[in-house]
Every structure is written in C-alpha cells, then in structure tokens.
Design a protein around this motif. Structure first.
Motif, PDB file in Angstrom:
ATOM      1  N   GLU A  25       7.493   5.259   4.251  1.00 33.08           N
ATOM      2  CA  GLU A  25       7.612   3.933   4.860  1.00 33.08           C
ATOM      3  C   GLU A  25       6.543   2.992   4.289  1.00 33.08           C
ATOM      4  O   GLU A  25       6.802   1.810   4.081  1.00 33.08           O
ATOM      5  CB  GLU A  25       7.511   4.025   6.382  1.00 33.08           C
ATOM      6  N   MET A  26       5.353   3.520   4.018  1.00 30.26           N
ATOM      7  CA  MET A  26       4.293   2.700   3.419  1.00 30.26           C
ATOM      8  C   MET A  26       4.701   2.259   2.002  1.00 30.26           C
ATOM      9  O   MET A  26       4.441   1.129   1.603  1.00 30.26           O
ATOM     10  CB  MET A  26       2.973   3.469   3.357  1.00 30.26           C
ATOM     11  N   VAL A  27       5.351   3.135   1.256  1.00 32.35           N
ATOM     12  CA  VAL A  27       5.817   2.788  -0.093  1.00 32.35           C
ATOM     13  C   VAL A  27       6.848   1.668  -0.008  1.00 32.35           C
ATOM     14  O   VAL A  27       6.791   0.696  -0.768  1.00 32.35           O
ATOM     15  CB  VAL A  27       6.404   4.023  -0.817  1.00 32.35           C
ATOM     16  N   ARG A  28       7.785   1.785   0.931  1.00 34.54           N
ATOM     17  CA  ARG A  28       8.783   0.721   1.099  1.00 34.54           C
ATOM     18  C   ARG A  28       8.109  -0.599   1.476  1.00 34.54           C
ATOM     19  O   ARG A  28       8.488  -1.660   0.988  1.00 34.54           O
ATOM     20  CB  ARG A  28       9.819   1.134   2.137  1.00 34.54           C
ATOM     21  N   LEU A  29       7.074  -0.518   2.335  1.00 32.86           N
ATOM     22  CA  LEU A  29       6.323  -1.707   2.718  1.00 32.86           C
ATOM     23  C   LEU A  29       5.648  -2.335   1.495  1.00 32.86           C
ATOM     24  O   LEU A  29       5.684  -3.560   1.319  1.00 32.86           O
ATOM     25  CB  LEU A  29       5.274  -1.355   3.780  1.00 32.86           C
ATOM     26  N   ILE A  30       5.049  -1.506   0.654  1.00 32.99           N
ATOM     27  CA  ILE A  30       4.376  -2.004  -0.554  1.00 32.99           C
ATOM     28  C   ILE A  30       5.354  -2.780  -1.418  1.00 32.99           C
ATOM     29  O   ILE A  30       5.085  -3.916  -1.824  1.00 32.99           O
ATOM     30  CB  ILE A  30       3.741  -0.846  -1.355  1.00 32.99           C
ATOM     31  N   PHE A  31       6.506  -2.198  -1.702  1.00 35.84           N
ATOM     32  CA  PHE A  31       7.476  -2.869  -2.569  1.00 35.84           C
ATOM     33  C   PHE A  31       8.041  -4.128  -1.916  1.00 35.84           C
ATOM     34  O   PHE A  31       8.215  -5.151  -2.579  1.00 35.84           O
ATOM     35  CB  PHE A  31       8.607  -1.903  -2.966  1.00 35.84           C
ATOM     36  N   ARG A  32       8.322  -4.066  -0.609  1.00 36.71           N
ATOM     37  CA  ARG A  32       8.863  -5.231   0.086  1.00 36.71           C
ATOM     38  C   ARG A  32       7.853  -6.380   0.091  1.00 36.71           C
ATOM     39  O   ARG A  32       8.173  -7.508  -0.284  1.00 36.71           O
ATOM     40  CB  ARG A  32       9.254  -4.848   1.514  1.00 36.71           C
ATOM     41  N   ARG A  33       6.611  -6.103   0.483  1.00 36.53           N
ATOM     42  CA  ARG A  33       5.594  -7.160   0.571  1.00 36.53           C
ATOM     43  C   ARG A  33       5.210  -7.694  -0.806  1.00 36.53           C
ATOM     44  O   ARG A  33       4.960  -8.880  -0.962  1.00 36.53           O
ATOM     45  CB  ARG A  33       4.354  -6.638   1.313  1.00 36.53           C
ATOM     46  N   TYR A  34       5.160  -6.811  -1.814  1.00 35.90           N
ATOM     47  CA  TYR A  34       4.849  -7.281  -3.166  1.00 35.90           C
ATOM     48  C   TYR A  34       5.965  -8.204  -3.654  1.00 35.90           C
ATOM     49  O   TYR A  34       5.699  -9.222  -4.294  1.00 35.90           O
ATOM     50  CB  TYR A  34       4.668  -6.104  -4.123  1.00 35.90           C
ATOM     51  N   THR A  38       2.896 -10.900  -2.014  1.00 35.00           N
ATOM     52  CA  THR A  38       1.594 -10.471  -1.506  1.00 35.00           C
ATOM     53  C   THR A  38       0.779  -9.823  -2.627  1.00 35.00           C
ATOM     54  O   THR A  38       1.309  -9.054  -3.423  1.00 35.00           O
ATOM     55  CB  THR A  38       1.775  -9.462  -0.352  1.00 35.00           C
ATOM     56  N   SER A  39      -0.494 -10.129  -2.708  1.00 30.65           N
ATOM     57  CA  SER A  39      -1.367  -9.603  -3.762  1.00 30.65           C
ATOM     58  C   SER A  39      -1.715  -8.140  -3.500  1.00 30.65           C
ATOM     59  O   SER A  39      -1.574  -7.642  -2.377  1.00 30.65           O
ATOM     60  CB  SER A  39      -2.664 -10.411  -3.834  1.00 30.65           C
ATOM     61  N   TYR A  40      -2.187  -7.451  -4.537  1.00 29.67           N
ATOM     62  CA  TYR A  40      -2.599  -6.056  -4.410  1.00 29.67           C
ATOM     63  C   TYR A  40      -3.681  -5.899  -3.339  1.00 29.67           C
ATOM     64  O   TYR A  40      -3.632  -4.994  -2.515  1.00 29.67           O
ATOM     65  CB  TYR A  40      -3.150  -5.515  -5.725  1.00 29.67           C
ATOM     66  N   GLY A  41      -4.670  -6.771  -3.369  1.00 27.24           N
ATOM     67  CA  GLY A  41      -5.777  -6.691  -2.418  1.00 27.24           C
ATOM     68  C   GLY A  41      -5.318  -6.891  -0.981  1.00 27.24           C
ATOM     69  O   GLY A  41      -5.738  -6.170  -0.071  1.00 27.24           O
ATOM     70  N   LYS A  42      -4.460  -7.876  -0.759  1.00 28.83           N
ATOM     71  CA  LYS A  42      -3.938  -8.141   0.587  1.00 28.83           C
ATOM     72  C   LYS A  42      -3.085  -6.958   1.053  1.00 28.83           C
ATOM     73  O   LYS A  42      -3.158  -6.552   2.217  1.00 28.83           O
ATOM     74  CB  LYS A  42      -3.128  -9.442   0.577  1.00 28.83           C
ATOM     75  N   LEU A  43      -2.301  -6.380   0.130  1.00 30.74           N
ATOM     76  CA  LEU A  43      -1.506  -5.199   0.481  1.00 30.74           C
ATOM     77  C   LEU A  43      -2.406  -4.038   0.896  1.00 30.74           C
ATOM     78  O   LEU A  43      -2.122  -3.341   1.872  1.00 30.74           O
ATOM     79  CB  LEU A  43      -0.631  -4.773  -0.698  1.00 30.74           C
ATOM     80  N   ALA A  44      -3.490  -3.841   0.165  1.00 33.23           N
ATOM     81  CA  ALA A  44      -4.431  -2.766   0.506  1.00 33.23           C
ATOM     82  C   ALA A  44      -4.988  -2.980   1.911  1.00 33.23           C
ATOM     83  O   ALA A  44      -5.080  -2.033   2.699  1.00 33.23           O
ATOM     84  CB  ALA A  44      -5.557  -2.700  -0.525  1.00 33.23           C
ATOM     85  N   ASP A  45      -5.346  -4.221   2.234  1.00 31.22           N
ATOM     86  CA  ASP A  45      -5.855  -4.527   3.568  1.00 31.22           C
ATOM     87  C   ASP A  45      -4.808  -4.222   4.643  1.00 31.22           C
ATOM     88  O   ASP A  45      -5.121  -3.637   5.683  1.00 31.22           O
ATOM     89  CB  ASP A  45      -6.280  -5.993   3.665  1.00 31.22           C
TER      90      ASP A  45
END
Length: 113
Positions: A25-34, A38-45
């Motif tokens: 689910e986190m992987v899906r969130l990463i791809f959706r938000r990117y 959304t920037s890499y740093g904001k995604l990490a936060d």
C-alpha cells in the motif's frame, strides 16, 4: 529485512514471493502521490508519518523513495537487470572517440619538436 533482495512491498513466505499488504500500500501511495507532483522529500515525510518504516529502525528518506520509483519491477519488469548491455549506437560512439592506431597526441607532437 535490512538487506533487501526483494523489492519493498514483497516478502518470502513458504518459499513463495508474496505481497506484503502494508508495504505494498505504501508503494501504491508513492506512485500515486509522485504522479500528483509530490517531491521525493515530501513523500518521505508522508511515509514516515504513516508509521510504516522502510526497514525496522530506518525511516524513509528521499533516496529510498527514488529507489522505489526507479525500480522497474514495480511497473511490470519482473526480471529487470541492474544494468543493460551497451547498445550498438553507444559502442559506435565510444569507438569514434578512440584514437586510431598510429595517431599521435598533441603532447607527443610538442615533445618531438
């Protein structure tokens, strides 16, 4: 699992590669938000705020996010290679930059005079 051989979001269970539900689910969130910009740093936060670490004791950072986004296995390349063989066009470009046999360099010309 500090030294991952499987991509984040997958685990080995009963000798089979299985989806790890929370991580997937986190992987899906990463791809959706990117995809939303959304920037890499904001995604990490955002990922750190969910409480699902990259690995036990290792919070997310922008490099980990980038690694997930650049891993071809998430977009269908099940057996992607870490590096691909050089294409013929790259090989030709490399050959054209090498000096042909017998050609002298600038240094040897100045030292001969």
């Amino acid at each position: 699992m500090a030294n991952r051989k499987l991509p984040f979001g997958y685990c080995l269970r009963d000798g089979q590669v299985r989806e790890e539900t929370t991580e997937a689910e986190m992987v899906r969130l990463i791809f959706r938000r990117y995809g939303e910009g959304t920037s890499y740093g904001k995604l990490a936060d955002e990922l750190n705020a969910t409480g699902c670490p990259y690995a036990p004791g290792r919070p997310w950072n922008k490099n980990m996010v980038a690694r997930v986004l650049q891993d071809g296995r998430y977009i269908g390349g099940a057996h992607t290679r870490k590096s691909s063989p050089p294409s013929p066009s790259n090989r030709l470009r490399r050959q054209s930059r090498t000096c042909p046999a017998g050609r002298t360099t600038r240094r040897s010309r100045t030292s001969a005079s």
